[in-house]
Design a protein around this motif. Structure first.
Motif, short mmCIF file in Angstrom:
data_model
loop_
_atom_site.label_atom_id
_atom_site.label_comp_id
_atom_site.label_asym_id
_atom_site.label_seq_id
_atom_site.Cartn_x
_atom_site.Cartn_y
_atom_site.Cartn_z
N GLY A 237 -4.77 9.04 -86.88
CA GLY A 237 -4.53 8.95 -88.31
C GLY A 237 -3.25 9.68 -88.68
O GLY A 237 -2.42 9.19 -89.45
N LEU A 238 -3.08 10.86 -88.07
CA LEU A 238 -1.86 11.63 -88.32
C LEU A 238 -0.64 10.88 -87.82
O LEU A 238 0.41 10.89 -88.45
N LYS A 239 -0.80 10.23 -86.70
CA LYS A 239 0.34 9.48 -86.17
C LYS A 239 0.72 8.34 -87.12
O LYS A 239 1.90 8.00 -87.24
N MET A 240 -0.29 7.77 -87.82
CA MET A 240 0.03 6.70 -88.77
C MET A 240 0.96 7.18 -89.87
O MET A 240 1.81 6.44 -90.34
N PHE A 241 0.81 8.45 -90.26
CA PHE A 241 1.74 9.02 -91.24
C PHE A 241 3.17 8.96 -90.72
O PHE A 241 4.10 8.69 -91.46
N ILE A 242 3.30 9.26 -89.42
CA ILE A 242 4.64 9.27 -88.85
C ILE A 242 5.20 7.87 -88.77
O ILE A 242 6.37 7.63 -89.04
N ASP A 243 4.32 6.92 -88.41
CA ASP A 243 4.77 5.53 -88.30
C ASP A 243 5.22 4.99 -89.65
O ASP A 243 6.13 4.19 -89.74
N GLN A 244 4.50 5.43 -90.70
CA GLN A 244 4.92 5.01 -92.03
C GLN A 244 6.20 5.74 -92.39
O GLN A 244 6.77 6.46 -91.59
N ASP A 245 6.62 5.57 -93.62
CA ASP A 245 7.83 6.27 -94.03
C ASP A 245 7.50 7.74 -94.19
O ASP A 245 6.99 8.17 -95.22
N ALA A 246 7.80 8.52 -93.18
CA ALA A 246 7.34 9.90 -93.15
C ALA A 246 7.99 10.75 -94.23
O ALA A 246 7.36 11.64 -94.78
N VAL A 247 9.23 10.49 -94.53
CA VAL A 247 9.94 11.35 -95.47
C VAL A 247 9.29 11.31 -96.84
O VAL A 247 9.12 12.33 -97.50
N ALA A 248 8.86 10.12 -97.24
CA ALA A 248 8.30 9.96 -98.57
C ALA A 248 7.01 10.75 -98.73
O ALA A 248 6.74 11.30 -99.79
N ASP A 249 6.21 10.80 -97.70
CA ASP A 249 4.90 11.41 -97.86
C ASP A 249 4.73 12.65 -97.01
O ASP A 249 3.72 12.83 -96.35
N TYR A 250 5.72 13.51 -97.01
CA TYR A 250 5.62 14.73 -96.24
C TYR A 250 4.42 15.56 -96.68
O TYR A 250 3.71 16.15 -95.87
N GLY A 251 4.19 15.56 -98.00
CA GLY A 251 3.09 16.35 -98.53
C GLY A 251 1.75 15.92 -97.99
O GLY A 251 0.96 16.74 -97.51
N GLY A 252 1.50 14.60 -98.03
CA GLY A 252 0.23 14.08 -97.53
C GLY A 252 0.06 14.41 -96.06
O GLY A 252 -1.02 14.79 -95.61
N MET A 253 1.17 14.30 -95.33
CA MET A 253 1.10 14.53 -93.89
C MET A 253 0.76 15.99 -93.59
O MET A 253 -0.08 16.27 -92.73
N ILE A 254 1.38 16.91 -94.31
CA ILE A 254 1.10 18.33 -94.09
C ILE A 254 -0.34 18.67 -94.49
O ILE A 254 -1.05 19.38 -93.77
N ALA A 255 -0.76 18.12 -95.63
CA ALA A 255 -2.14 18.39 -96.07
C ALA A 255 -3.14 17.87 -95.04
O ALA A 255 -4.10 18.55 -94.67
N MET A 256 -2.88 16.65 -94.56
CA MET A 256 -3.77 16.06 -93.56
C MET A 256 -3.74 16.88 -92.27
O MET A 256 -4.78 17.08 -91.63
N SER A 257 -2.57 17.37 -91.89
CA SER A 257 -2.47 18.20 -90.68
C SER A 257 -3.39 19.40 -90.78
O SER A 257 -4.07 19.78 -89.83
N LEU A 258 -3.39 19.99 -91.97
CA LEU A 258 -4.21 21.19 -92.17
C LEU A 258 -5.69 20.83 -92.16
O LEU A 258 -6.50 21.50 -91.50
N VAL A 259 -6.04 19.76 -92.87
CA VAL A 259 -7.44 19.35 -92.90
C VAL A 259 -7.91 19.01 -91.49
O VAL A 259 -9.04 19.32 -91.11
N ALA A 260 -7.02 18.39 -90.71
CA ALA A 260 -7.38 18.02 -89.34
C ALA A 260 -7.68 19.24 -88.49
O ALA A 260 -8.44 19.16 -87.53
N LEU A 261 -7.07 20.36 -88.83
CA LEU A 261 -7.28 21.58 -88.05
C LEU A 261 -8.56 22.32 -88.43
O LEU A 261 -9.00 23.19 -87.69
N LEU A 262 -9.12 21.98 -89.58
CA LEU A 262 -10.24 22.78 -90.08
C LEU A 262 -11.41 22.89 -89.10
O LEU A 262 -11.90 24.00 -88.87
N PRO A 263 -11.86 21.78 -88.49
CA PRO A 263 -12.98 21.94 -87.54
C PRO A 263 -12.63 22.88 -86.40
O PRO A 263 -13.44 23.71 -85.99
#
Lengths: 286, 328
Positions: A237-263
């Motif tokens: 899922g995180l990789k999909m952020f990169i495949d998409q236009d990463a620059v536009a959604d840096y915020g979503g990507m960082i938030a998701m990165s953090l949520v992904a680390l929670l477990p």
């Protein structure tokens, strides 16, 4: 007086300096984590440019955007897939590796030492020699885009590290226990399940947590074997952020990165003592 | 009651001395004594998951991949035997050579720096201080999250143009730009990511340091040995077994880096192939270009390389690794 200076010298550079040094180091090491937390509350445009650790006006858009999912897939799908694989892996590793370890540690059968050497050998084997033939095999079996290729090895004790860890632990158990059980007429299966397994709890927990975290973090396995987004794990899922236009959604990507680390972080906080002790013993008893 | 050290020693040694211990009641429970039919069967039954896994997921695939490495195979047409062609192609391929170079740099810089950091921090934490286990846990944390895609994404954010590292450098008057976009520098961003995970080897060092007898240091101090002499003549030799373990494990892991190289460089292999690590190229050839034969050949060369490095490390062991029995 000279006694005092000797005592000071023996104690090293003094408690205050020690703590100061350790804290500075810690700040450097944990900086990326703290930065990520702060960045997840910054507007997307500020994440790269802004130097401040925490934003003056925190925003939560990055998280609300996550509720919309990634490319029409709700992020809960990724989390459920990852959880399924991680929990499935844990069950497989704990059962198959402990059975194997029991045989190595407690049963004396012909060829045991040779097989043990082979098992240790696989510990040093680079996984990448195996990915092509395994992929071809799973492709022929039409198992691509299922979780089977990611799970099957866990049920077949291919994680030699955990077998090794459990063997070390079982060899440390007092032999009197299983000898006594044997006198009472217990068979190996009974000794394994009722005596050795409960006593091995620390080694089992260590293996379980490492397995969970490794499976959760795994990237190459899902990259190879999963090709439809509804099967994707959190890593994919995180990789999909990169495949998409990463620059536009840096915020979503960082938030998701953090949520992904929670477990992973939660497991770590709950079990860090087991993890660290397990790691430490693995190096000591070579 | 026979729990004296004497009774335990043979057990640690393995299957050898099981027969002794005459102090025990010597019961007729002969089953565990020597390998026999029934005991063999039990052993193999318990081992059956591992045996199956080894045959079908390790040994079988290895043989298959050795065969594939001499073929041209795209997953759909039957493999076509080409002899040594894949290997000669490889050596003639500038991108393959690039991948070997990138990986060598990564291993040669990353591993020693990481281990040095791990040892330095372990020595700091080996001192008995309040809050020691807190520090130990906190330093260990990156080892668990560092392998994730999340960490790689954060790394990309920290090291891109005009981001934190870039701006910090500017404060010191260094104008190199972000490391991610710079073919010269991006490899160091990767190295930094692996060094950041020094916690795992640190914990192993820490366990090793705790086993060093205090008296050795006290005796050396009495003899007037300084800090460095104590480090080189006591600490290093005494922890050489764990040092060996760490060097072996970290080197083998570094050879196989993939996820972080792939993600940090934005799911490519870096500007101008700057982070084209070996496994990135293997992945690209096998799964993007469908050259399964070529990728298998690459896999086998990686195995040979790791095998050689392991062999050299084991061979060098007797020169610098001191096990307790050996004496000096």
């Amino acid at each position: 007086m000279s006694l005092l200076t000797a005592a000071v010298r023996r104690r090293g550079p003094g408690a205050l300096a020690w703590h100061l040094g350790a804290l500075v180091l810690l700040a450097v090491v944990l900086y990326p984590v703290v930065w990520t937390i702060g960045a997840s509350f910054k507007p997307s445009a500020d994440i790269i440019g802004a130097l401040d650790l925490f934003p003056a006006d925190p925003v939560t858009d990055n998280y609300t955007r996550l509720t919309e999912g990634i490319a029409d897939i709700p992020i809960s799908t990724f989390f459920l897939n990852s959880a399924y694989i991680a929990v499935g892996s844990v069950i497989g590793v704990v059962l198959s590796c402990s059975l194997t370890a029991y045989a190595f540690a407690k049963v004396r059968f012909a060829g045991r030492n040779a097989m043990f050497a082979v098992m240790i050998g696989t510990l040093l084997l680079p996984y990448h020699v195996l990915i092509i033939p395994q992929y071809v095999m799973f492709q022929k079996l039409e198992l691509i885009n299922t979780f089977t290729p990611l799970l099957i090895g866990k049920y077949l004790a291919t994680d030699a590290f955990f077998v090794f860890l459990m063997v070390q632990f079982m060899r440390g158990l007092p032999r009197e226990l299983d000898e006594a059980a044997r006198l009472d007429g217990c068979g190996h299966l009974r000794i394994y399940w009722s005596i050795v397994m409960p006593l091995c709890r620390p080694a089992l927990i260590t293996s379980a947590i490492f397995t969970f975290i490794n499976a959760w973090n795994d990237f190459m396995g899902p990259l190879l074997y999963l090709n439809e987004p509804d099967k994707y794990t959190v890593s994919m899922g995180l990789k999909m952020f990169i495949d998409q236009d990463a620059v536009a959604d840096y915020g979503g990507m960082i938030a998701m990165s953090l949520v992904a680390l929670l477990p992973v972080l939660a497991f770590f906080l709950a079990f860090q003592r087991y993890l660290i002790d397990g790691m430490a013993t693995s190096g000591l008893k070579g | 009651m026979q729990t004296s050290p004497g009774a335990r020693a043979p057990e640690a040694g393995g299957p050898v001395g099981k027969r002794n211990g005459p102090g025990g009641s010597g019961p007729p429970a002969g089953a565990p004594k020597r390998p026999g039919g029934r005991e063999n069967l039990t052993g193999y039954l318990f081992m059956s998951p591992w045996i199956a896994g080894f045959l079908f997921l390790v040994a079988g695939p290895m043989v298959f991949s050795l065969y594939l490495s001499f073929t041209e195979y795209n997953l759909f047409d039957a493999p076509r035997w080409v002899g040594l062609q894949n290997f000669t192609d490889m050596f003639a391929d500038p991108r393959w050579r690039q991948s070997v170079e990138v990986t060598s740099w990564y291993v040669l810089i990353g591993t020693p720096v990481k281990l040095a950091a791990a040892l330095a921090v372990a020595m700091l934490l080996a001192q008995k201080r309040w809050g020691q286990s807190f520090y130990r846990a906190a330093f260990y944390a990156p080892s668990l999250i560092g392998a994730s895609v999340s960490a790689a994404i954060v790394w990309r954010a920290l090291f891109s143009d005009d981001a934190l590292v870039d701006r910090t450098q500017k404060v010191f008057g260094i104008e190199v730009g972000g490391w991610i976009g710079d073919p010269e520098m991006i490899i160091y961003a990767l190295v930094a990511l692996t060094v950041w995970q020094f916690g795992a080897p640190m914990v192993i060092f820490l366990a090793g340091l705790k086993q060093v007898p205090r008296e050795l240091y006290e005796a050396a101090e009495v003899d007037g040995a300084g800090r460095w002499r104590r480090f080189f003549h006591i600490t290093l030799p005494m922890i050489s077994p764990v040092l060996f373990f760490n060097v072996l494990l970290e080197t083998i892991h570094s050879f196989q880096v993939f996820g972080s190289a792939y993600i940090v460089s934005n799911a490519t292999c870096g500007p101008a192939d700057a982070t084209l690590v070996y496994t990135c190229y293997l992945y690209e050839q096998g799964f993007v270009n469908s050259r399964m034969g070529f990728a298998s050949a690459m896999g086998w060369l990686l195995l040979v390389a790791v095998g050689l490095v392991t062999a050299v490390l084991f061979w060098s062991q007797k020169r610098w690794v001191h096990y307790e029995e050996g004496g000096r």
